[in-house]
Design an enzyme around this catalytic site. Sequence first.
Site, short mmCIF file in Angstrom:
data_model
loop_
_atom_site.label_atom_id
_atom_site.label_comp_id
_atom_site.label_asym_id
_atom_site.label_seq_id
_atom_site.Cartn_x
_atom_site.Cartn_y
_atom_site.Cartn_z
N GLU A 103 8.36 17.49 -25.49
CA GLU A 103 7.75 17.89 -24.21
C GLU A 103 8.32 19.23 -23.73
OE1 GLU A 103 5.15 16.32 -23.08
OE2 GLU A 103 5.34 14.14 -23.31
N HIS A 128 6.71 8.07 -27.77
CA HIS A 128 5.70 8.93 -27.15
C HIS A 128 5.94 10.40 -27.54
CE1 HIS A 128 2.96 10.52 -24.14
NE2 HIS A 128 3.94 11.29 -23.68
N LYS A 178 6.08 23.03 -14.92
CA LYS A 178 5.31 21.87 -14.47
C LYS A 178 5.06 21.95 -12.96
CE LYS A 178 4.38 17.04 -14.83
NZ LYS A 178 4.54 15.78 -15.53
N ARG A 233 0.82 -1.24 0.00
CA ARG A 233 0.00 0.00 0.00
C ARG A 233 0.84 1.27 0.00
NH1 ARG A 233 -2.94 -3.06 3.96
NH2 ARG A 233 -4.59 -4.21 2.91
N GLU A 291 -5.23 16.73 -11.30
CA GLU A 291 -5.85 17.07 -12.59
C GLU A 291 -7.36 17.20 -12.51
OE1 GLU A 291 -3.85 15.39 -16.02
OE2 GLU A 291 -5.72 15.46 -17.12
N ASN A 337 -1.28 18.26 -21.12
CA ASN A 337 -1.54 17.24 -22.13
C ASN A 337 -1.73 17.82 -23.52
OD1 ASN A 337 -1.38 14.83 -20.65
ND2 ASN A 337 -3.35 15.28 -19.71
N LYS A 351 2.46 11.29 -11.63
CA LYS A 351 1.57 10.41 -12.41
C LYS A 351 2.32 9.11 -12.67
CE LYS A 351 -1.53 13.44 -14.98
NZ LYS A 351 -1.89 13.94 -16.32
N HIS A 397 -1.45 15.63 -26.58
CA HIS A 397 -1.47 14.23 -26.15
C HIS A 397 -2.73 13.49 -26.60
CE1 HIS A 397 1.88 15.59 -23.78
NE2 HIS A 397 2.03 14.44 -23.17
N ARG A 431 -4.29 21.09 -14.60
CA ARG A 431 -3.18 20.20 -14.99
C ARG A 431 -3.36 19.60 -16.39
NH1 ARG A 431 0.21 15.77 -11.41
NH2 ARG A 431 1.42 14.99 -13.16
N HIS A 484 -1.81 10.25 -28.22
CA HIS A 484 -2.14 8.93 -27.66
C HIS A 484 -2.87 8.07 -28.70
CE1 HIS A 484 -1.91 10.24 -23.14
NE2 HIS A 484 -0.73 10.10 -23.70
P1 NAD Z 1 11.50 5.25 -22.51
O1 NAD Z 1 11.37 5.13 -21.08
O2 NAD Z 1 11.02 4.14 -23.36
O3 NAD Z 1 13.03 5.54 -22.86
C1 NAD Z 1 13.40 5.71 -24.20
C2 NAD Z 1 14.54 4.77 -24.61
O4 NAD Z 1 15.76 5.30 -24.18
C3 NAD Z 1 14.45 3.37 -24.04
O5 NAD Z 1 14.90 2.46 -24.99
C4 NAD Z 1 15.42 3.44 -22.87
O6 NAD Z 1 15.93 2.19 -22.50
C5 NAD Z 1 16.50 4.32 -23.45
N1 NAD Z 1 17.28 5.07 -22.49
C6 NAD Z 1 16.87 5.65 -21.35
N2 NAD Z 1 17.85 6.40 -20.85
C7 NAD Z 1 18.91 6.26 -21.66
C8 NAD Z 1 20.22 6.81 -21.67
N3 NAD Z 1 20.60 7.70 -20.77
N4 NAD Z 1 21.06 6.43 -22.66
C9 NAD Z 1 20.66 5.57 -23.62
N5 NAD Z 1 19.42 5.05 -23.68
C10 NAD Z 1 18.57 5.40 -22.71
O7 NAD Z 1 10.75 6.56 -23.06
P2 NAD Z 1 10.64 8.06 -22.52
O8 NAD Z 1 10.50 8.89 -23.73
O9 NAD Z 1 11.66 8.37 -21.54
O10 NAD Z 1 9.25 8.04 -21.74
C11 NAD Z 1 8.04 7.78 -22.40
C12 NAD Z 1 7.05 7.27 -21.39
O11 NAD Z 1 6.80 8.27 -20.42
C13 NAD Z 1 5.71 6.91 -21.99
O12 NAD Z 1 5.30 5.68 -21.49
C14 NAD Z 1 4.80 8.02 -21.51
O13 NAD Z 1 3.47 7.61 -21.38
C15 NAD Z 1 5.40 8.36 -20.20
N6 NAD Z 1 5.11 9.73 -19.75
C16 NAD Z 1 4.65 9.87 -18.49
C17 NAD Z 1 4.40 11.14 -18.00
C18 NAD Z 1 3.98 11.32 -16.57
O14 NAD Z 1 3.60 12.43 -16.18
N7 NAD Z 1 4.05 10.29 -15.76
C19 NAD Z 1 4.62 12.26 -18.81
C20 NAD Z 1 5.11 12.06 -20.09
C21 NAD Z 1 5.35 10.78 -20.55
N1 GLY Z 2 2.47 14.77 -18.49
C1 GLY Z 2 1.25 15.37 -18.08
C2 GLY Z 2 1.11 15.49 -16.60
O1 GLY Z 2 2.01 15.18 -15.86
O2 GLY Z 2 0.09 15.91 -16.16
#
Ligand code: NAD
Ligand code: GLY
Length: 374
Positions: free
Chosen positions: A195, A275, A237, A131, A247, A255, A153, A258, A251, A262
């Site tokens: 972003e 993404h 942010k 939890r 949100e 997006n 998030k 997005h 917030r 998406h």
């Molecule tokens: P990712 O986590 O898939 O990383 C991208 C690639 O880079 C992967 O292959 C990873 O292994 C590689 N990588 C990571 N760090 C590295 C480094 N320093 N050197 C070499 N390779 C490296 O993708 P991302 O773009 O980081 O994140 C996308 C994800 O984030 C999506 O799932 C999206 O939905 C999520 N997201 C969440 C929020 C939130 O608020 N929680 C906001 C935006 C995006």
């Molecule tokens: N990436 C959108 C949020 O964090 O709300």
Amino acid sequence: MQSSPDISPCLAAQVQISLADRSYPIMIGSALLANSATFAGLPRSAQALIVTNTTVAPLYAATLRAALQPHFATIHLVELPDGEAFKTWETLNQIFDALLGHACDRKTVLFALGGGVIGDMTGFAAASYMRGVPFVQVPTTLLAQVDSSVGGKTAINHPLGKNMIGAFYQPLRVVCDLDTLKTLPERELSAGLAEVIKYGPIADMAFLDWIEANIEALMARDATALAKAIQRSCEIKADVVGQDERESGLRAILNFGHTFGHAIEAGLGYGAWLHGEAVGCGMVMAAELSCRLGLVDAAFTARLKKLIGRAGLPVVGPKLSAQDNAGRYLELMRVDKKAEAGEIRFVVIDGPGRAAVKGAPDALVREVIDSCCV
Ligand code: NAD
Ligand code: GLY
């Protein structure tokens, strides 16, 4: 409130997320990962678990482990498969398998070492294991440093919709080490810039001007430019999340791009487009919608599209269906979390530097999709 960490000599900036007793710092700088002082002041615990993936582990897991060594008696590691396609229940369960397999107690601190996929899944695991256990974000992609690691998030994907299962759960600290960006593939750097660019049109036109003037430096990974981009993105942010953590309104502006993005990710299959690529193209579509709603002029849309293209991102949408492409986008967008009673809600630009959430007639959205897709 946790105590603040020792300030490392490599710290370029620190941004605070202000959420009462869940407030935390975002540390931005060089060589943070290798410095055990970066991780001082975390809750005392015997055990830590580093969650990472098969790509990031060989690059940075040993460095992080060494920096954590003075703070934890035992440090476990779990390496997940790499990719958006693995942001699933099955992969999440591997984190729980590791936690239970090592008899980790409720004080165990999780460290999310990787991009947004690792950060989102580790955060969700931390929110639900016993939890709730503490966790730290150690983002290693630009996208994760400017967005996903900040704000709490957490989620996994469902085949019918992106990030549909998750929780709001804040980390104790976010550690953005600029050095990790040196190994990031070029395509991933561009995805992160999507972003960064996002924050301009929704909140700060002066920042958009600055990005336009510094896009080449950012793409060349100039550390000073990257630090400034990460700092300003996190400040914007932090301001939004501080006002609307869960949100209920404001917030949603984060997006921007997005809703279309998406649909592209789900429609092509998770991982086909990154993404950030989908968000970049989605911002072109959302700007076009804003223009057709009479909220911004065509010059604004053209300006944003040009910058997104300069950042190495796609500006033309993919075809998601040979029969009824716009219909397929609409179908996918109805699963969006902002949809209300089946009505799709879009983040639109309501004048330069200002965003709003609005519905739009299907016919108009169809026109936008037709004009923006190949
Ligand atoms: P990712 O986590 O898939 O990383 C991208 C690639 O880079 C992967 O292959 C990873 O292994 C590689 N990588 C990571 N760090 C590295 C480094 N320093 N050197 C070499 N390779 C490296 O993708 P991302 O773009 O980081 O994140 C996308 C994800 O984030 C999506 O799932 C999206 O939905 C999520 N997201 C969440 C929020 C939130 O608020 N929680 C906001 C935006 C995006
Ligand atoms: N990436 C959108 C949020 O964090 O709300």
